[in-house]
Design a protein around this motif. Structure first.
Motif, PDB file in Angstrom:
ATOM      1  N   LEU A 186      16.401 -66.841  48.689  1.00  0.00           N
ATOM      2  CA  LEU A 186      17.340 -65.873  49.263  1.00  0.00           C
ATOM      3  C   LEU A 186      16.929 -65.503  50.681  1.00  0.00           C
ATOM      4  O   LEU A 186      17.758 -65.539  51.615  1.00  0.00           O
ATOM      5  CB  LEU A 186      17.400 -64.625  48.387  1.00  0.00           C
ATOM      6  CG  LEU A 186      18.238 -63.465  48.952  1.00  0.00           C
ATOM      7  CD1 LEU A 186      19.701 -63.878  49.096  1.00  0.00           C
ATOM      8  CD2 LEU A 186      18.112 -62.223  48.074  1.00  0.00           C
ATOM      9  N   PHE A 187      15.676 -65.155  50.880  1.00  0.00           N
ATOM     10  CA  PHE A 187      15.245 -64.735  52.215  1.00  0.00           C
ATOM     11  C   PHE A 187      15.214 -65.900  53.198  1.00  0.00           C
ATOM     12  O   PHE A 187      15.454 -65.706  54.399  1.00  0.00           O
ATOM     13  CB  PHE A 187      13.891 -64.028  52.133  1.00  0.00           C
ATOM     14  CG  PHE A 187      14.018 -62.575  51.791  1.00  0.00           C
ATOM     15  CD1 PHE A 187      14.389 -61.647  52.761  1.00  0.00           C
ATOM     16  CD2 PHE A 187      13.809 -62.137  50.493  1.00  0.00           C
ATOM     17  CE1 PHE A 187      14.533 -60.306  52.449  1.00  0.00           C
ATOM     18  CE2 PHE A 187      13.952 -60.793  50.169  1.00  0.00           C
ATOM     19  CZ  PHE A 187      14.307 -59.868  51.149  1.00  0.00           C
ATOM     20  N   ASN A 188      14.968 -67.105  52.728  1.00  0.00           N
ATOM     21  CA  ASN A 188      15.080 -68.270  53.608  1.00  0.00           C
ATOM     22  C   ASN A 188      16.515 -68.446  54.075  1.00  0.00           C
ATOM     23  O   ASN A 188      16.773 -68.814  55.230  1.00  0.00           O
ATOM     24  CB  ASN A 188      14.609 -69.533  52.883  1.00  0.00           C
ATOM     25  CG  ASN A 188      13.098 -69.634  52.784  1.00  0.00           C
ATOM     26  OD1 ASN A 188      12.384 -68.967  53.534  1.00  0.00           O
ATOM     27  ND2 ASN A 188      12.612 -70.458  51.875  1.00  0.00           N
ATOM     28  N   CYS A 204      18.687 -54.863  59.124  1.00  0.00           N
ATOM     29  CA  CYS A 204      19.856 -55.380  58.418  1.00  0.00           C
ATOM     30  C   CYS A 204      20.477 -54.284  57.555  1.00  0.00           C
ATOM     31  O   CYS A 204      19.784 -53.579  56.831  1.00  0.00           O
ATOM     32  CB  CYS A 204      19.453 -56.567  57.555  1.00  0.00           C
ATOM     33  SG  CYS A 204      20.840 -57.413  56.786  1.00  0.00           S
ATOM     34  N   GLU A 205      21.793 -54.143  57.654  1.00  0.00           N
ATOM     35  CA  GLU A 205      22.530 -53.177  56.847  1.00  0.00           C
ATOM     36  C   GLU A 205      23.308 -53.935  55.766  1.00  0.00           C
ATOM     37  O   GLU A 205      24.036 -54.878  56.071  1.00  0.00           O
ATOM     38  CB  GLU A 205      23.494 -52.374  57.721  1.00  0.00           C
ATOM     39  CG  GLU A 205      24.342 -51.365  56.958  1.00  0.00           C
ATOM     40  CD  GLU A 205      25.323 -50.635  57.848  1.00  0.00           C
ATOM     41  OE1 GLU A 205      26.276 -50.027  57.315  1.00  0.00           O
ATOM     42  OE2 GLU A 205      25.146 -50.675  59.090  1.00  0.00           O
ATOM     43  N   MET A 214      22.559 -56.567  62.203  1.00  0.00           N
ATOM     44  CA  MET A 214      23.038 -57.580  61.264  1.00  0.00           C
ATOM     45  C   MET A 214      23.587 -56.896  60.018  1.00  0.00           C
ATOM     46  O   MET A 214      22.997 -55.930  59.532  1.00  0.00           O
ATOM     47  CB  MET A 214      21.898 -58.522  60.873  1.00  0.00           C
ATOM     48  CG  MET A 214      21.346 -59.318  62.039  1.00  0.00           C
ATOM     49  SD  MET A 214      19.921 -60.317  61.565  1.00  0.00           S
ATOM     50  CE  MET A 214      18.697 -59.023  61.352  1.00  0.00           C
ATOM     51  N   ARG A 215      24.692 -57.395  59.520  1.00  0.00           N
ATOM     52  CA  ARG A 215      25.330 -56.763  58.368  1.00  0.00           C
ATOM     53  C   ARG A 215      25.645 -57.790  57.277  1.00  0.00           C
ATOM     54  O   ARG A 215      26.176 -58.866  57.566  1.00  0.00           O
ATOM     55  CB  ARG A 215      26.611 -56.048  58.797  1.00  0.00           C
ATOM     56  CG  ARG A 215      26.352 -54.912  59.787  1.00  0.00           C
ATOM     57  CD  ARG A 215      27.633 -54.210  60.160  1.00  0.00           C
ATOM     58  NE  ARG A 215      27.367 -53.114  61.092  1.00  0.00           N
ATOM     59  CZ  ARG A 215      28.303 -52.298  61.574  1.00  0.00           C
ATOM     60  NH1 ARG A 215      29.565 -52.475  61.215  1.00  0.00           N
ATOM     61  NH2 ARG A 215      27.973 -51.342  62.400  1.00  0.00           N
ATOM     62  N   ILE A 216      25.308 -57.422  56.056  1.00  0.00           N
ATOM     63  CA  ILE A 216      25.562 -58.285  54.893  1.00  0.00           C
ATOM     64  C   ILE A 216      26.492 -57.549  53.939  1.00  0.00           C
ATOM     65  O   ILE A 216      26.309 -56.356  53.673  1.00  0.00           O
ATOM     66  CB  ILE A 216      24.248 -58.634  54.163  1.00  0.00           C
ATOM     67  CG1 ILE A 216      23.308 -59.407  55.086  1.00  0.00           C
ATOM     68  CG2 ILE A 216      24.531 -59.446  52.899  1.00  0.00           C
ATOM     69  CD1 ILE A 216      21.935 -59.642  54.488  1.00  0.00           C
ATOM     70  N   PHE A 217      27.469 -58.245  53.430  1.00  0.00           N
ATOM     71  CA  PHE A 217      28.404 -57.702  52.434  1.00  0.00           C
ATOM     72  C   PHE A 217      28.089 -58.362  51.094  1.00  0.00           C
ATOM     73  O   PHE A 217      28.080 -59.590  51.005  1.00  0.00           O
ATOM     74  CB  PHE A 217      29.837 -58.006  52.847  1.00  0.00           C
ATOM     75  CG  PHE A 217      30.897 -57.320  52.010  1.00  0.00           C
ATOM     76  CD1 PHE A 217      31.609 -56.240  52.503  1.00  0.00           C
ATOM     77  CD2 PHE A 217      31.196 -57.773  50.722  1.00  0.00           C
ATOM     78  CE1 PHE A 217      32.591 -55.609  51.742  1.00  0.00           C
ATOM     79  CE2 PHE A 217      32.164 -57.153  49.956  1.00  0.00           C
ATOM     80  CZ  PHE A 217      32.858 -56.071  50.469  1.00  0.00           C
ATOM     81  N   ILE A 218      27.815 -57.546  50.071  1.00  0.00           N
ATOM     82  CA  ILE A 218      27.584 -58.099  48.733  1.00  0.00           C
ATOM     83  C   ILE A 218      28.846 -57.897  47.899  1.00  0.00           C
ATOM     84  O   ILE A 218      29.246 -56.768  47.613  1.00  0.00           O
ATOM     85  CB  ILE A 218      26.384 -57.445  48.031  1.00  0.00           C
ATOM     86  CG1 ILE A 218      25.102 -57.681  48.823  1.00  0.00           C
ATOM     87  CG2 ILE A 218      26.233 -58.013  46.617  1.00  0.00           C
ATOM     88  CD1 ILE A 218      23.842 -57.151  48.154  1.00  0.00           C
ATOM     89  N   SER A 219      29.488 -58.993  47.538  1.00  0.00           N
ATOM     90  CA  SER A 219      30.691 -58.944  46.716  1.00  0.00           C
ATOM     91  C   SER A 219      30.287 -59.003  45.248  1.00  0.00           C
ATOM     92  O   SER A 219      29.539 -59.890  44.835  1.00  0.00           O
ATOM     93  CB  SER A 219      31.614 -60.127  47.057  1.00  0.00           C
ATOM     94  OG  SER A 219      32.779 -60.106  46.255  1.00  0.00           O
ATOM     95  N   HIS A 220      30.802 -58.051  44.444  1.00  0.00           N
ATOM     96  CA  HIS A 220      30.427 -57.991  43.033  1.00  0.00           C
ATOM     97  C   HIS A 220      31.469 -57.202  42.259  1.00  0.00           C
ATOM     98  O   HIS A 220      32.260 -56.453  42.835  1.00  0.00           O
ATOM     99  CB  HIS A 220      29.063 -57.308  42.882  1.00  0.00           C
ATOM    100  CG  HIS A 220      29.087 -55.847  43.233  1.00  0.00           C
ATOM    101  ND1 HIS A 220      29.265 -55.391  44.528  1.00  0.00           N
ATOM    102  CD2 HIS A 220      28.976 -54.736  42.456  1.00  0.00           C
ATOM    103  CE1 HIS A 220      29.254 -54.070  44.538  1.00  0.00           C
ATOM    104  NE2 HIS A 220      29.091 -53.648  43.302  1.00  0.00           N
ATOM    105  N   ILE A 221      31.473 -57.382  40.949  1.00  0.00           N
ATOM    106  CA  ILE A 221      32.311 -56.541  40.101  1.00  0.00           C
ATOM    107  C   ILE A 221      31.506 -55.304  39.722  1.00  0.00           C
ATOM    108  O   ILE A 221      30.271 -55.310  39.758  1.00  0.00           O
ATOM    109  CB  ILE A 221      32.801 -57.302  38.849  1.00  0.00           C
ATOM    110  CG1 ILE A 221      31.624 -57.816  38.011  1.00  0.00           C
ATOM    111  CG2 ILE A 221      33.743 -58.436  39.239  1.00  0.00           C
ATOM    112  CD1 ILE A 221      32.043 -58.485  36.703  1.00  0.00           C
ATOM    113  N   GLY A 260      19.609 -65.742  61.803  1.00  0.00           N
ATOM    114  CA  GLY A 260      18.776 -65.973  62.976  1.00  0.00           C
ATOM    115  C   GLY A 260      17.531 -65.105  63.024  1.00  0.00           C
ATOM    116  O   GLY A 260      17.052 -64.762  64.110  1.00  0.00           O
ATOM    117  N   ILE A 261      17.009 -64.757  61.860  1.00  0.00           N
ATOM    118  CA  ILE A 261      15.793 -63.949  61.796  1.00  0.00           C
ATOM    119  C   ILE A 261      14.592 -64.863  62.066  1.00  0.00           C
ATOM    120  O   ILE A 261      14.421 -65.891  61.407  1.00  0.00           O
ATOM    121  CB  ILE A 261      15.653 -63.280  60.415  1.00  0.00           C
ATOM    122  CG1 ILE A 261      16.879 -62.402  60.131  1.00  0.00           C
ATOM    123  CG2 ILE A 261      14.369 -62.468  60.331  1.00  0.00           C
ATOM    124  CD1 ILE A 261      16.939 -61.878  58.711  1.00  0.00           C
TER     125      ILE A 261
END
Length: 249
Positions: free
Chosen positions: A123-125, A30-31, A1-8, A132-133
Motif C-alpha cells: 500500500l505505501f509503495n 496527506c489528507e 496530497m489528498r486521498i479519497f477512500i471509497s467504501h460502503i 510522488g512521495i
C-alpha cells in the motif's frame, strides 16, 4: 496530497483504520477523506456537496472491495468519478474478493489483497509511486497489518444492522427524496438508469445514486447489472406496497 477512500458504510472500520495509519505515517503531508468519519462530515453540512468536493480534490482513490461492496452503486459511482478524472485508483480486496477476481472495469486497476501479509508495504509503495512521495517514514508494518486484519474481522463478525426494520417500515423512515424517486420510477414502463433518474428529476447523478441505494437497502427497488451499460433499476412489490399504503397508487 489528498486521498479519497471509497467504501460502503458497513466497512467503515476498515476505511478509518487505513485513514489513521496513512495520515499518521505521512505526518500531515496527506489528507485522507472517509465519508463515515464524523470529523469529515460534521453535523449541519450538506454532506453530498462535501463528498463531491472531496472527489474533485482527490489526487488518488483507494476502493475497499468485497463481495458486498463491489456491486453497490455508490462505490461504482465514486470509482467512475476517479476514472473520469484520470487519477490513480487502487482496489483493496477482502472478504471473498481477490484482486484476481475483480470484475471489469475495476479490474483494469491493479489491486492489493488486504489480508496478504505484505499489504501495508504494498500500500505505501503504491502511495509513494502515485503521489510522488520521495521517502516513506519508518513504519511498523506488522502492527499496522494486525490492526487492519482486526478491522476486517470486526466488519465480518458485526455487520451493520439496518436502521430500518423491513418488516415494519414507517413512512417517516424513508427520506422524502427517495419517496419522490420511488413514485417517479413506479410510473416508468421500463428499467431506468441512475442518469435517467437524475435527468428526469433535475438532480445530480450523485444524489440519484444515493436515493437509489437507499431504496435498494429497503428492498423497494431492485437492479440489474450489465457490465456494458451499468445498472438499471425497477420498482419491486415492496416498493409498490409502500406507495399504496401512502395513498400514492
Amino acid at each position: 496530497m489528498r486521498i479519497f477512500i471509497s467504501h460502503i458504510s458497513e466497512e467503515s472500520a476498515i476505511a478509518n483504520c487505513l485513514k489513521e495509519w496513512v495520515e499518521s505515517t505521512l505526518l500531515g503531508e496527506c489528507e485522507v477523506f472517509v465519508s463515515s468519519d464524523s470529523a469529515a462530515l460534521p453535523g449541519g453540512v450538506k454532506w453530498l456537496d462535501k463528498i463531491d468536493e472531496a472527489l474533485e480534490a482527490a489526487d488518488m482513490m483507494l476502493v475497499i472491495c468485497s463481495e458486498s461492496s463491489i456491486s453497490r452503486p455508490w462505490v461504482n459511482f465514486e470509482t467512475g468519478c476517479a476514472w473520469s478524472r484520470k487519477i490513480p485508483v487502487v482496489p483493496l480486496c477482502h472478504s471473498g474478493m481477490d484482486k484476481g477476481s475483480l470484475p471489469r472495469p475495476i479490474s483494469d486497476f491493479q489491486g492489493i489483497n488486504i489480508l496478504d501479509q505484505e499489504f501495508p508495504e504494498l500500500l505505501f509503495n503504491s502511495l509513494r509511486e502515485h503521489l510522488g512521495i520521495k521517502k516513506i517514514p519508518r513504519i511498523n508494518f506488522q502492527e499496522m497489518q494486525s490492526e487492519v486484519v482486526a478491522s476486517v474481522s470486526n466488519t465480518i463478525a458485526s455487520p451493520k444492522q439496518k436502521v430500518i426494520s423491513r418488516s415494519n417500515i414507517s413512512f417517516e423512515s424513508v427520506s422524502e427524496g427517495a419517496i419522490n424517486i420511488l413514485l417517479y420510477m413506479s410510473k416508468q414502463k421500463t428499467n431506468v438508469s441512475s442518469r435517467t433518474v437524475a435527468s428526469d428529476n433535475e438532480i445530480s447523478n450523485q444524489k440519484a445514486i444515493y436515493y437509489l441505494e437507499e431504496l435498494e437497502e429497503l428492498e423497494f427497488v431492485s437492479s440489474d447489472i450489465n457490465v456494458m451499460t451499468g445498472a438499471s433499476y425497477f420498482v419491486g412489490s415492496k416498493g409498490r406496497k409502500f406507495l399504496f399504503e401512502r395513498g400514492e397508487l
